[in-house]
Design an enzyme around this catalytic site. Sequence first.
Site, PDB file in Angstrom:
ATOM      1  N   ASP A  71       0.890  -1.246  -0.082  1.00 46.31           N
ATOM      2  CA  ASP A  71       0.112   0.183  -0.114  1.00 46.31           C
ATOM      3  C   ASP A  71       0.833   1.057  -0.038  1.00 46.31           C
ATOM      4  O   ASP A  71       1.953   1.205   0.304  1.00 46.31           O
ATOM      5  CB  ASP A  71      -0.921   0.085   1.050  1.00 46.31           C
TER       6      ASP A  71
ATOM      7  N   HIS B  44      -5.966   2.868  -3.678  1.00 49.90           N
ATOM      8  CA  HIS B  44      -5.956   3.137  -2.380  1.00 49.90           C
ATOM      9  C   HIS B  44      -6.732   4.494  -2.025  1.00 49.90           C
ATOM     10  O   HIS B  44      -6.407   5.027  -0.918  1.00 49.90           O
ATOM     11  CB  HIS B  44      -4.632   3.092  -1.842  1.00 49.90           C
TER      12      HIS B  44
ATOM     13  N   HIS C   9      -4.999  10.182   1.161  1.00 55.81           N
ATOM     14  CA  HIS C   9      -4.872   9.143   1.980  1.00 55.81           C
ATOM     15  C   HIS C   9      -5.506   9.500   3.214  1.00 55.81           C
ATOM     16  O   HIS C   9      -4.832   9.969   4.228  1.00 55.81           O
ATOM     17  CB  HIS C   9      -3.311   8.740   2.416  1.00 55.81           C
TER      18      HIS C   9
ATOM     19  N   HIS D  45       3.911  -2.050   3.086  1.00 55.95           N
ATOM     20  CA  HIS D  45       4.008  -0.697   2.644  1.00 55.95           C
ATOM     21  C   HIS D  45       5.300  -0.564   1.785  1.00 55.95           C
ATOM     22  O   HIS D  45       6.286  -0.978   2.355  1.00 55.95           O
ATOM     23  CB  HIS D  45       3.702   0.197   3.609  1.00 55.95           C
TER      24      HIS D  45
HETATM   25 ZN   LIG Z   1      -2.420   3.071   3.226  1.00 59.49          ZN
END
Ligand SMILES: [Zn+2]
Length: 239
Positions: free
Chosen positions: A54, A105, A109, A200
Amino acid sequence: MRDDADVRPWIYGGLGLAAAWCAPAPASVLPFVAQTLRIPLRIRNDSCVALTFDDGPHPQGTPAALELLAGAGAKATFFLVGEQVDRWPEVAAEIAAAGHEIALHGYRHRLMLRRTTAAVERDLDHAAEIIAATTGVAPRCYRPPYGVFSAGGLALTRRRGWAPMLWSRWGRDWEAQATPADIARRASADLRPGDVVLLHDADFYSSAGSWAKTAAALPSILDAARATGEPLVSASQST
Ligand SMILES: [Zn+2]
């Protein structure tokens, strides 16, 4: 023994919003909630493992992950953030060119529960457009920031035809104190066919330099995934 309490979002709770609106939020905390709402935590066919990254693309973290995946002959899913695709378009294109799955995503964010459905809709549509234009791939899977869905956001995700996807294992690689050994141990412990592993490849929304520790942990995680005897596949293959 598997620790399902370990499968929780890293920001959740105390938001004080209406219960109905918040109902899908604990999906990554409580597997039965996810099951009821049909939000996958695992690959459904139980005969593969999915590695997911991510928060990228990141100018250093993404190439580091891509190099290790290529060395292992492994494919993964990258849940991209639109604002980072705008900053690093060539890195986003590189992920797609290497044959990995491109997933969504969001553009910014931000926690979905704090936004209206209209704002979420604008954000996700914009992100999907930027990602498709940059990589040549229309995302099929969506994972919200922090793994938290609102009711409106989940309905929107399904209207758009994006498969919602959370995770069943994680390295908690965003934590400032996490070492590569910690990340590898948490992501790999009790790894079994059907698991979806959250990692990540960027540190834009986590502790500085976290991507380097994830990269250092990745060879061990790839070994553990291979030891399950099942192929590594993209997250969309669970739908
Ligand atoms: Zn994230």
